[in-house]
Design a protein around this motif. Structure first.
Motif, PDB file in Angstrom:
ATOM      1  N   MET A  54     -10.970-117.321 -39.938  1.00 26.77           N
ATOM      2  CA  MET A  54     -10.171-115.449 -39.489  1.00 26.77           C
ATOM      3  C   MET A  54     -11.319-115.021 -39.207  1.00 26.77           C
ATOM      4  O   MET A  54     -12.768-114.867 -39.124  1.00 26.77           O
ATOM      5  CB  MET A  54     -10.649-115.364 -41.075  1.00 26.77           C
ATOM      6  N   GLU A  55     -10.843-113.703 -38.162  1.00 26.48           N
ATOM      7  CA  GLU A  55     -11.700-112.946 -37.413  1.00 26.48           C
ATOM      8  C   GLU A  55     -12.474-112.061 -38.181  1.00 26.48           C
ATOM      9  O   GLU A  55     -11.957-111.913 -39.145  1.00 26.48           O
ATOM     10  CB  GLU A  55     -11.376-112.361 -36.206  1.00 26.48           C
ATOM     11  N   TYR A  56     -13.606-111.859 -38.042  1.00 27.16           N
ATOM     12  CA  TYR A  56     -14.789-110.688 -39.178  1.00 27.16           C
ATOM     13  C   TYR A  56     -14.793-110.877 -40.710  1.00 27.16           C
ATOM     14  O   TYR A  56     -15.507-110.343 -41.032  1.00 27.16           O
ATOM     15  CB  TYR A  56     -14.316-109.046 -38.485  1.00 27.16           C
ATOM     16  N   GLU A  57     -14.151-112.612 -40.650  1.00 26.30           N
ATOM     17  CA  GLU A  57     -15.035-112.507 -42.129  1.00 26.30           C
ATOM     18  C   GLU A  57     -16.568-112.504 -42.431  1.00 26.30           C
ATOM     19  O   GLU A  57     -16.517-112.347 -43.631  1.00 26.30           O
ATOM     20  CB  GLU A  57     -14.630-114.092 -42.179  1.00 26.30           C
ATOM     21  N   ASP A  58     -17.418-112.532 -41.864  1.00 25.56           N
ATOM     22  CA  ASP A  58     -18.794-112.484 -41.952  1.00 25.56           C
ATOM     23  C   ASP A  58     -19.170-111.149 -41.857  1.00 25.56           C
ATOM     24  O   ASP A  58     -19.727-111.005 -42.277  1.00 25.56           O
ATOM     25  CB  ASP A  58     -19.470-113.280 -40.547  1.00 25.56           C
ATOM     26  N   ILE A  59     -18.508-109.734 -41.664  1.00 17.50           N
ATOM     27  CA  ILE A  59     -19.081-109.028 -42.093  1.00 17.50           C
ATOM     28  C   ILE A  59     -17.633-108.096 -42.326  1.00 17.50           C
ATOM     29  O   ILE A  59     -17.925-106.922 -42.855  1.00 17.50           O
ATOM     30  CB  ILE A  59     -18.993-107.778 -40.367  1.00 17.50           C
ATOM     31  N   ILE A  60     -16.860-108.444 -42.438  1.00 15.72           N
ATOM     32  CA  ILE A  60     -15.359-107.862 -43.501  1.00 15.72           C
ATOM     33  C   ILE A  60     -15.915-107.301 -44.441  1.00 15.72           C
ATOM     34  O   ILE A  60     -15.430-105.722 -44.825  1.00 15.72           O
ATOM     35  CB  ILE A  60     -14.070-108.678 -43.557  1.00 15.72           C
ATOM     36  N   ASN A  61     -16.546-107.621 -45.515  1.00 19.47           N
ATOM     37  CA  ASN A  61     -17.258-106.686 -47.206  1.00 19.47           C
ATOM     38  C   ASN A  61     -17.787-106.918 -46.984  1.00 19.47           C
ATOM     39  O   ASN A  61     -18.502-106.144 -48.328  1.00 19.47           O
ATOM     40  CB  ASN A  61     -16.865-108.064 -48.380  1.00 19.47           C
ATOM     41  N   LEU A  62     -19.218-105.794 -45.846  1.00 16.91           N
ATOM     42  CA  LEU A  62     -20.245-105.549 -45.905  1.00 16.91           C
ATOM     43  C   LEU A  62     -19.786-104.199 -46.013  1.00 16.91           C
ATOM     44  O   LEU A  62     -19.240-103.310 -45.592  1.00 16.91           O
ATOM     45  CB  LEU A  62     -21.302-106.017 -44.802  1.00 16.91           C
ATOM     46  N   PRO A  63     -21.513-103.801 -46.908  1.00 18.29           N
ATOM     47  CA  PRO A  63     -21.007-102.274 -47.266  1.00 18.29           C
ATOM     48  C   PRO A  63     -21.153-101.339 -46.093  1.00 18.29           C
ATOM     49  O   PRO A  63     -21.891-101.971 -44.197  1.00 18.29           O
ATOM     50  CB  PRO A  63     -22.546-101.697 -48.262  1.00 18.29           C
ATOM     51  N   HIS A  64     -20.777 -99.681 -46.002  1.00 17.40           N
ATOM     52  CA  HIS A  64     -20.609 -99.168 -44.941  1.00 17.40           C
ATOM     53  C   HIS A  64     -22.338 -98.687 -44.675  1.00 17.40           C
ATOM     54  O   HIS A  64     -22.984 -98.695 -45.471  1.00 17.40           O
ATOM     55  CB  HIS A  64     -19.642 -97.921 -45.066  1.00 17.40           C
TER      56      HIS A  64
END
Length: 73
Positions: free
Chosen positions: A1-11
């Motif tokens: 899945m695309e961006y799976e490594d960053i999608i849940n990082l905090p703003h």
């Protein structure tokens, strides 16, 4: 899945730069003056309502210059 490594990082919140105000953000994205010279043309047309006006390059340039001179004051 695309961006799976960053999608849940905090703003990210900068510790160096202060948060931009809502007014500052609004001004940053405010529309530009797309109709430069329109107000001057309307004023001139109001002074001579029965006169048909055709804009040549010289008149358009003078309208542009009149409008930018007003903004600088």
């Amino acid at each position: 899945m695309e961006y799976e490594d960053i999608i849940n990082l905090p703003h990210h919140v900068s510790s160096h730069y202060p948060r931009m105000s809502m007014e500052g953000r609004a001004m940053q994205f405010a529309p530009f003056a797309a109709l430069t010279g329109l107000e001057a043309a309307i004023r001139r047309a109001a002074q001579h309502p029965d006169e048909q006006v055709y804009f040549d390059d010289e008149m358009l340039q003078s309208l542009y210059n009149e409008d930018t001179d007003t903004e600088e004051e």
